[in-house]
Design a protein around this motif. Structure first.
Motif, PDB file in Angstrom:
ATOM      1  N   ALA C 132       0.833  -1.205   0.000  1.00 33.17           N
ATOM      2  CA  ALA C 132       0.000   0.000   0.000  1.00 33.17           C
ATOM      3  C   ALA C 132       0.870   1.258   0.000  1.00 33.17           C
ATOM      4  CB  ALA C 132      -0.926   0.002   1.213  1.00 33.17           C
ATOM      5  N   LEU C 133       1.951   1.214   0.753  1.00 31.56           N
ATOM      6  CA  LEU C 133       2.868   2.363   0.770  1.00 31.56           C
ATOM      7  C   LEU C 133       3.446   2.595  -0.618  1.00 31.56           C
ATOM      8  CD1 LEU C 133       5.006   2.099   4.042  1.00 31.56           C
ATOM      9  CD2 LEU C 133       3.536   3.970   3.329  1.00 31.56           C
ATOM     10  N   VAL C 134       3.959   1.505  -1.213  1.00 26.75           N
ATOM     11  CA  VAL C 134       4.656   1.627  -2.489  1.00 26.75           C
ATOM     12  C   VAL C 134       3.711   2.022  -3.615  1.00 26.75           C
ATOM     13  CG1 VAL C 134       5.919   0.319  -4.251  1.00 26.75           C
ATOM     14  CG2 VAL C 134       6.488   0.034  -1.826  1.00 26.75           C
ATOM     15  N   LYS C 135       2.513   1.412  -3.620  1.00 30.17           N
ATOM     16  CA  LYS C 135       1.620   1.612  -4.762  1.00 30.17           C
ATOM     17  C   LYS C 135       0.698   2.807  -4.606  1.00 30.17           C
ATOM     18  CE  LYS C 135       2.508  -1.853  -7.494  1.00 30.17           C
ATOM     19  NZ  LYS C 135       2.732  -1.721  -8.928  1.00 30.17           N
ATOM     20  N   VAL C 136       0.381   3.155  -3.380  1.00 30.19           N
ATOM     21  CA  VAL C 136      -0.674   4.151  -3.183  1.00 30.19           C
ATOM     22  C   VAL C 136      -0.177   5.420  -2.473  1.00 30.19           C
ATOM     23  CG1 VAL C 136      -2.893   4.582  -2.072  1.00 30.19           C
ATOM     24  CG2 VAL C 136      -2.480   2.399  -3.206  1.00 30.19           C
ATOM     25  N   VAL C 137       0.450   5.265  -1.321  1.00 29.46           N
ATOM     26  CA  VAL C 137       0.778   6.455  -0.526  1.00 29.46           C
ATOM     27  C   VAL C 137       1.963   7.218  -1.120  1.00 29.46           C
ATOM     28  CG1 VAL C 137       1.457   7.290   1.753  1.00 29.46           C
ATOM     29  CG2 VAL C 137      -0.176   5.422   1.559  1.00 29.46           C
ATOM     30  N   VAL C 138       3.072   6.505  -1.363  1.00 34.58           N
ATOM     31  CA  VAL C 138       4.264   7.194  -1.848  1.00 34.58           C
ATOM     32  C   VAL C 138       4.047   7.896  -3.200  1.00 34.58           C
ATOM     33  CG1 VAL C 138       6.630   6.837  -2.665  1.00 34.58           C
ATOM     34  CG2 VAL C 138       5.926   5.909  -0.464  1.00 34.58           C
ATOM     35  N   PRO C 139       3.429   7.216  -4.191  1.00 36.73           N
ATOM     36  CA  PRO C 139       3.255   7.924  -5.475  1.00 36.73           C
ATOM     37  C   PRO C 139       2.457   9.216  -5.331  1.00 36.73           C
ATOM     38  CG  PRO C 139       2.676   5.605  -5.708  1.00 36.73           C
ATOM     39  CD  PRO C 139       2.938   5.835  -4.257  1.00 36.73           C
ATOM     40  N   GLN C 140       1.419   9.188  -4.487  1.00 30.77           N
ATOM     41  CA  GLN C 140       0.634  10.414  -4.313  1.00 30.77           C
ATOM     42  C   GLN C 140       1.445  11.496  -3.626  1.00 30.77           C
ATOM     43  OE1 GLN C 140      -3.446   9.980  -2.815  1.00 30.77           O
ATOM     44  NE2 GLN C 140      -3.257   7.839  -3.344  1.00 30.77           N
ATOM     45  N   ALA C 141       2.176  11.103  -2.579  1.00 26.18           N
ATOM     46  CA  ALA C 141       2.965  12.081  -1.842  1.00 26.18           C
ATOM     47  C   ALA C 141       4.009  12.709  -2.762  1.00 26.18           C
ATOM     48  CB  ALA C 141       3.647  11.411  -0.645  1.00 26.18           C
ATOM     49  N   VAL C 142       4.677  11.865  -3.541  1.00 28.12           N
ATOM     50  CA  VAL C 142       5.745  12.373  -4.404  1.00 28.12           C
ATOM     51  C   VAL C 142       5.180  13.341  -5.443  1.00 28.12           C
ATOM     52  CG1 VAL C 142       7.371  11.702  -6.201  1.00 28.12           C
ATOM     53  CG2 VAL C 142       7.323  10.458  -4.043  1.00 28.12           C
ATOM     54  N   ARG C 143       4.033  12.986  -6.039  1.00 30.58           N
ATOM     55  CA  ARG C 143       3.462  13.880  -7.038  1.00 30.58           C
ATOM     56  C   ARG C 143       3.047  15.206  -6.427  1.00 30.58           C
ATOM     57  NH1 ARG C 143       0.982  10.368 -11.753  1.00 30.58           N
ATOM     58  NH2 ARG C 143       2.450   8.673 -11.491  1.00 30.58           N
ATOM     59  N   ASP C 144       2.591  15.153  -5.192  1.00 31.91           N
ATOM     60  CA  ASP C 144       2.174  16.395  -4.549  1.00 31.91           C
ATOM     61  C   ASP C 144       3.349  17.343  -4.312  1.00 31.91           C
ATOM     62  OD1 ASP C 144      -0.440  15.701  -4.526  1.00 31.91           O
ATOM     63  OD2 ASP C 144      -0.471  14.955  -2.466  1.00 31.91           O
ATOM     64  N   VAL C 145       4.546  16.787  -4.151  1.00 33.55           N
ATOM     65  CA  VAL C 145       5.682  17.670  -3.852  1.00 33.55           C
ATOM     66  C   VAL C 145       6.656  17.794  -5.023  1.00 33.55           C
ATOM     67  CG1 VAL C 145       5.625  17.540  -1.351  1.00 33.55           C
ATOM     68  CG2 VAL C 145       6.898  15.814  -2.628  1.00 33.55           C
ATOM     69  N   LEU C 146       6.218  17.425  -6.228  1.00 34.42           N
ATOM     70  CA  LEU C 146       7.136  17.578  -7.365  1.00 34.42           C
ATOM     71  C   LEU C 146       7.639  19.014  -7.547  1.00 34.42           C
ATOM     72  CD1 LEU C 146       5.988  15.240 -10.270  1.00 34.42           C
ATOM     73  CD2 LEU C 146       8.030  15.092  -8.854  1.00 34.42           C
ATOM     74  N   PRO C 147       6.788  20.040  -7.437  1.00 35.71           N
ATOM     75  CA  PRO C 147       7.336  21.386  -7.631  1.00 35.71           C
ATOM     76  C   PRO C 147       8.458  21.751  -6.645  1.00 35.71           C
ATOM     77  CG  PRO C 147       4.959  21.427  -7.825  1.00 35.71           C
ATOM     78  CD  PRO C 147       5.320  20.057  -7.362  1.00 35.71           C
ATOM     79  N   PRO C 148       8.257  21.572  -5.332  1.00 30.83           N
ATOM     80  CA  PRO C 148       9.388  21.891  -4.446  1.00 30.83           C
ATOM     81  C   PRO C 148      10.592  20.967  -4.639  1.00 30.83           C
ATOM     82  CG  PRO C 148       7.524  21.068  -3.178  1.00 30.83           C
ATOM     83  CD  PRO C 148       7.033  21.311  -4.560  1.00 30.83           C
ATOM     84  N   ILE C 149      10.355  19.714  -5.010  1.00 35.87           N
ATOM     85  CA  ILE C 149      11.500  18.842  -5.292  1.00 35.87           C
ATOM     86  C   ILE C 149      12.248  19.386  -6.512  1.00 35.87           C
ATOM     87  CG2 ILE C 149      12.169  16.559  -6.176  1.00 35.87           C
ATOM     88  CD1 ILE C 149      10.287  15.279  -4.260  1.00 35.87           C
ATOM     89  N   GLY C 150      11.494  19.874  -7.496  1.00 41.55           N
ATOM     90  CA  GLY C 150      12.117  20.506  -8.658  1.00 41.55           C
ATOM     91  C   GLY C 150      13.010  21.666  -8.243  1.00 41.55           C
ATOM     92  N   ASN C 151      12.523  22.480  -7.297  1.00 43.53           N
ATOM     93  CA  ASN C 151      13.363  23.574  -6.799  1.00 43.53           C
ATOM     94  C   ASN C 151      14.635  23.050  -6.159  1.00 43.53           C
ATOM     95  OD1 ASN C 151      11.439  25.351  -7.631  1.00 43.53           O
ATOM     96  ND2 ASN C 151      10.538  25.651  -5.605  1.00 43.53           N
TER      97      ASN C 151
END
Lengths: 215, 256, 218
Positions: C132-151
């Motif tokens: 559940a972490l790998v397939k559901v929680v982490v992908p959503q979390a990562v997509r939510d913070v793509l802009p600051p990760i880009g920075n």
């Protein structure tokens, strides 16, 4: 861990920490001045000032601080700018962090609700008065925390001047790593001092932040 | 261990948080193909009971059995995790707030678990997605993302997602409560369709009309106990308990 | 000594090689920092205390000290414990780990913000906690913070200049080499600045493209 060695060399690290604090204070003050000027130009009525502000931010945020520092310190003499390493460090890093602070300050000012200005204008305040009395005080509150992030980054950023041989903490640590072959001990010693400085400043910033939030 | 007779058996379910007892010795049998509605005021423990069946809210006492296997078996942690994951594949659940995976397309919402757990091929998965989405009338939205769907559509996809695991039992936790009134019917229709196909279902609901029209049995719960239980005609028309009458009266007034 | 930019052309090759190395070290460190950040976030939130606490402590240490100091530690420290890494590898580890710590802070916050129902829905389907972490929680979390990760990745590009001090032949060190032969500091540092600026623009464009591609699900 070689405690004996640490006890032997720590006075040199303390001395270096003082230089790091001096560098931090001076670059941050210069950065705040540059940031305020930068934000003012970016929000100016005059296109030329807006352009200068944008160019300033774009250049200093678009290239590495280290390159800017080298350009100033090593390249400066070719265009008639003679600075010693400490001066170059303060000016180079201060102007650099100023570009980041420009964006922080501009962001905070823009974030203040437009309705605030409108409300002030309907009361009969001039544009300048509305800015000074209504927008700016609110923006100042908004910018404390993000400026704290800039300041935190800048304290660590002072390490760059070790590359132009200013004897601050990182330079000292590097020197002693080279002569004692004890990288972990030297890292530990310098790290503790950085953490003390950063934690102290961080506490100061959150104290300030809490204080203005209550008002 | 005693033998089970019913398809789903809840025996002496008990649950407390500290000193607060939210389920008090509840027993319930559901036969294969039966549809049971659980009604009651909020805080009655009806959702807790439903969520205990697939162990989302573990019981502090009592047993849950499905098709001859105990769901909340007493096993060492690692073995229990394996066991419960296996059991949950047989128990579909539909939530009030849909809980679709927003980062996955409708298709991938439906096929993610079967692909991962049943190791079906991409081709089989596509076929499965098409079947299940067709079943709930959402086939034409197969390549949409959840954010592009209405609440009713989301819930229909959520039902398809649960059905794709071919569960033996479906649990509905107030599946229509979060929907705008005009979107409720499309979800009810899907649930009615499942009823006609003899899916075993346990439904926690606020909708008395719906419960009356599809359910074989109705349970009225209040303060952690089953107050009254029986066929819908009896519970809704001739409730024997004062508390049931009060609840139904209030509910009718609220609905008007 | 005035300015004479005609000294630059003979060193085009040197500078170009420097650009390529800068891109290589940035890309490698960015990858390490991305996946390292996810791993650190999962550890910080879900690992048992015996793993979590030391990792958190090291992360705290790395957030409170200069990257330059960390690079010295990694480069010389690994040598001391008998691991003689090429400067490039030491640089990637140093940059990658430093930014992994910053990325992990972002990802942790985002993971906590993922709705609890997401984990429940995944578990209900029979997924294990890890799945559940790998397939559901982490992908959503990562997509939510793509802009600051880009920075953070843009910051990483600029900080990659620091690995010149441990001898990685990237753009900054290439410029220094040219200066060593010509004594023309201003010209070559200015050239390096322009090149960094161009790489920066390119990277921003890539990041924006990537963010747009991932916007659909919102």
């Amino acid at each position: 861990m070689d405690i004996e060695l640490i006890l032997k060399v720590y006075p040199y690290f303390l001395k270096a920490a003082v230089i790091t604090v001096e560098l931090s204070v001076l670059t941050i003050v210069l950065g705040l001045i540059c940031g305020a000027l930068g934000a003012a130009s970016r929000l100016s009525r005059f296109a030329i000032l807006r352009f200068i502000g944008a160019a300033y931010v774009s250049f200093f945020r678009g290239t590495p601080a280290l390159i800017q520092l080298f350009l100033l310190y090593f390249g400066g003499p070719q265009i008639g700018i003679q600075l010693d390493a400490f001066q170059a460090g303060v000016i180079g890093l201060g102007v650099n962090i100023g570009a980041y602070m420009t964006e922080t300050m501009r962001g905070a000012i823009v974030a203040v609700d437009r309705g605030q200005t409108e409300a002030a204008r309907t009361l009969g305040l001039s544009k300048a008065q509305a800015f000074r009395k209504v927008t700016l005080p609110q923006a100042l509150r908004l910018m404390i925390r993000p400026l704290g992030v800039n300041i935190n980054a800048q304290i660590k950023g002072t390490a760059l001047v070790s590359a132009i041989s200013v004897v601050e903490l990182t330079y000292t640590a590097q020197r002693y790593i080279g002569s004692t072959y004890k990288p972990f001990e030297m890292f530990f010693l310098a790290g503790v001092l950085y953490l003390i400085i950063i934690t102290a400043v961080g506490k100061g910033v959150s104290f300030l932040d809490r204080k203005v939030r209550i008002q | 261990m005693t033998e089970t007779k019913s398809f789903v058996e809840i025996r002496h379910a008990q649950k407390s948080y500290g000193t607060l007892e939210v389920l008090k010795d509840i027993s319930l049998n559901v036969e294969r193909g039966q549809i049971v509605a659980i009604i009651g005021p909020s805080g009655s423990g009806k959702s807790t009971l439903l969520r205990a069946i697939n162990d989302l809210d573990p019981l502090t006492g009592g047993e849950v059995w499905l098709d001859g296997v105990q769901v909340n078996k007493n096993l060492p942690h690692n073995q229990y995790e394996k066991h419960i994951n296996q059991m949950r594949q047989d128990i579909g659940m539909v939530f009030q707030h849909f809980n679709l995976f927003p980062h996955l397309s409708v298709r991938d919402n439906v096929t993610m678990a079967p692909k991962l757990l049943k190791k079906i091929s991409d081709k089989e998965a596509d076929k499965l997605a098409e079947e299940q989405l067709d079943h709930v009338g959402m086939l034409e939205r197969i390549d949409y993302y959840p954010a592009q769907l209405s609440g009713g559509q989301k819930q229909r996809v959520a039902i398809a997602r649960a059905l794709a695991m071919k569960p033996k039992l479906m649990l509905f936790d107030e599946a229509t409560s979060a929907l705008d009134p005009e979107l409720v019917e499309e979800v009810n229709l899907v649930m009615k369709k499942l009823a006609q196909e003899h899916m075993t279902m346990i439904i926690v609901t606020h909708e008395m009309d719906f419960a009356a029209s599809v359910c074989d049995r109705v349970l009225f719960m209040d303060k952690g106990v089953v107050v009254e239980e029986g066929p819908p005609e009896q519970v809704f028309k001739n409730p024997t308990q004062e508390r049931t009458r009060n609840f139904l009266r209030k509910h009718l007034e609220g609905a008007k | 000594m005035g300015l004479d930019f005609s000294v630059i052309p003979p060193f085009y090759g040197t500078l170009l090689l420097g650009v390529l190395w800068t891109i290589a070290i940035t890309a490698a460190s960015a990858l390490l920092s991305f996946f390292g950040g996810i791993l650190l976030a999962v550890i910080a939130l879900y690992a048992p205390a015996i793993i979590r606490l030391p990792v958190r402590f090291i992360a705290w240490l790395f957030m409170g000290t200069p990257l330059l100091l960390q690079l010295f530690l990694i480069y010389f420290g690994l040598v001391q414990i008998g691991i003689d890494l090429p400067a490039f590898v030491a640089g990637v580890i140093g940059l990658g780990f430093h930014f992994a710590v910053y990325n992990s802070e972002l990802i942790q916050t985002a993971m906590l913000a993922v709705d609890k129902g997401q984990m429940e829905a995944a578990r209900t389907l029979g997924l294990s906690r890890r799945q559940a972490l790998v397939k559901v929680v982490v992908p959503q979390a990562v997509r939510d913070v793509l802009p600051p990760i880009g920075n953070n990745m843009i910051a990483l590009l600029k900080d990659s200049a620091l690995v010149s001090v441990i001898g990685v032949s990237e753009l900054t060190l290439s410029a220094q080499r040219a200066i060593g032969q010509t004594y023309r500091a201003f010209e070559f540092y200015a050239a390096a600045a322009v090149l960094y600026y161009i790489i920066n623009l390119g990277m921003e464009a890539v990041i924006r493209w990537f963010e747009n591609r991932n916007r659909l699900y919102r």
